[in-house]
Design an enzyme around this catalytic site. Structure first.
Site, short mmCIF file in Angstrom:
data_model
loop_
_atom_site.label_atom_id
_atom_site.label_comp_id
_atom_site.label_asym_id
_atom_site.label_seq_id
_atom_site.Cartn_x
_atom_site.Cartn_y
_atom_site.Cartn_z
N LYS A 93 23.72 -4.99 52.18
CA LYS A 93 23.73 -4.05 51.06
C LYS A 93 23.76 -2.58 51.50
CE LYS A 93 23.48 -6.96 47.56
NZ LYS A 93 24.59 -7.09 46.59
N GLU A 115 20.81 -1.07 40.07
CA GLU A 115 20.15 -2.30 39.61
C GLU A 115 19.97 -3.19 40.83
OE1 GLU A 115 23.48 -4.09 40.95
OE2 GLU A 115 23.54 -2.27 39.72
N SER A 381 24.19 -13.03 55.37
CA SER A 381 24.14 -11.78 54.61
C SER A 381 22.80 -11.07 54.63
CB SER A 381 24.54 -12.06 53.15
OG SER A 381 23.71 -13.07 52.60
#
Length: 395
Positions: A93, A115, A381
């Site tokens: 991210k 969010e 991830s």
């Protein structure tokens, strides 16, 4: 950059029949500003120099492409793990968050909203805002706040304001709704950092481009390790789909590379408690783009379920909807129990505790037989410390 069939949308933001920008009139100026400027800014030499510097010296890229010897032996194939879990903040991210905060500064914005579901995007956004000196507000479903408490603490420690979303299922889709309301009310001062390849154009393309560093690195790392750039398969988990978009990006038009995505099957496809959008969804509009959406016949969104907060979303991004519809990628539904088993397996045989999201991708090996000489890259991830409470409940 010339549009490619799968990699980039057309000028209106469509990947095939999916995409576009379906936004309230009050938001249109914000979206139009981004559409007009994002490519010029992110492709500029100044932006790329600063972005690449931060990715290298702050985030810690390039992340390793690790040959998982024990996992490879178990499944009798050649498995490489792209270690996004080793990034600063513990997931992929940060690639998108840093890029979008830099973009926001170039656009003259002073305030960032985001969010988050699993909390990793919220932590990454709070981190980037702390580094670059912008105010940060993060919306998070009340249910996700409870199950991702360590990440909530990190966001607050980094100076972010965390606001609970208390409507609906109190998860990711509700946090998106709250963030969009905020953006409407604070349009001129605020940039909304969407954490996945969802939302109105240009967000799906913007996020995919910022995450494409993942597949860019895989190509040169494989070349170093095995003498060729392209694997036989790339596997990634998909909720909205940002880590998968990043891992697939530079292979999307390389037809010899097979793409596999793992969705959250929850309690099973027939259970009414699932988030496997490609299996259960139909054409609809969700959060500003036309895509595949879990919805009733009259268009009401069906509440999704997944043990992993980051996959608990009732749609997929238009990039993935197009890959699915065109049969360019194969999509698997992985149940909660299957994901847990794969998480425990990786932990015990490779010494790597994966995020619950990533564990869905690892479960593909229990569903599909690969050849002995196949080179299979899995996008790992995120790391699993955020999911420790859940793991301990099931161990």
């Amino acid at each position: 950059m010339e549009a490619i069939k799968y990699q980039n949308p057309d000028k209106e933001g469509y990947y095939g029949q999916f995409g576009g920008a379906f936004v309230p009139e009050m938001l249109y100026p914000n979206v139009e500003e981004l559409q007009d400027q994002y490519l010029d800014i992110i492709n500029s030499e100044e932006f790329q120099k600063e972005f690449r510097y931060l990715l290298k010296d702050y985030v810690g890229r390039a992340t390793p492409l690790y040959f998982a010897k024990n996992l490879s032996e178990k499944y009798n194939t050649q498995i490489y793990l792209k270690r996004e879990d080793l990034n600063h903040t513990g997931a992929h991210k940060i690639n998108n968050a840093l890029g979008q905060v830099l973009l926001a500064k170039k656009l003259g914005k002073k305030r960032i909203i985001a969010e988050t579901g699993a909390g990793q995007h919220g932590v990454a956004t709070a981190t980037a805002c702390a580094l670059l000196g912008l105010e940060c507000i993060v919306y998070m479903g009340e249910v996700d706040i409870a199950r991702q408490e360590p990440n909530v603490g990190r966001m607050k420690l980094l100076g972010a304001t965390v606001i609970p979303a208390t409507s609906g299922s109190k998860t990711l889709k509700d946090a998106v709704n709250e963030a969009l309301r905020d953006w409407i009310n604070n349009a001129t001062t605020t940039h909304y950092i969407i954490g996945s390849v969802v939302g109105p154009h240009p967000f799906p393309d913007l996020v995919a481009r910022l995450q494409s560093v993942i597949s860019e690195e895989i190509k040169w790392q494989l070349k170093e390790k095995i003498g060729r750039e392209n694997p036989d398969y790339v596997i990634a988990c998909v909720g909205g789909g940002s880590n998968a978009a990043g891992a697939f990006y530079h292979f999307a038009d390389e037809k010899e590379v097979k793409l596999i995505a793992a969705e959250a099957g929850g309690f099973g496809l027939e259970s009414g408690k699932s988030a496997a959008t490609t299996f259960l969804g139909t054409l609809g509009v969700l959060h500003g783009s036309k895509s595949i959406v879990m919805q009733t016949k009259d268009g009401q969104v069906i509440e999704p379920h997944s043990i992993s907060a980051g996959l608990d979303y009732p749609g997929i991004g238009p990039f993935h909807a197009n890959l699915f519809t065109e049969k360019r990628a194969q999509y698997f539904s992985i149940t909660d129990d299957e994901a847990l088993e794969s998480a425990f397996e990786l932990s015990k045989i490779e010494g790597i505790i994966p995020a619950l999201e990533t564990a869905h991708a690892l479960s593909v090996f229990t569903k599909k037989k690969f050849n002995e000489n196949d080179v299979v890259v899995v996008c790992l991830s995120g790391r699993g410390d955020k999911d420790l409470d859940t793991y301990l409940q099931h161990i």
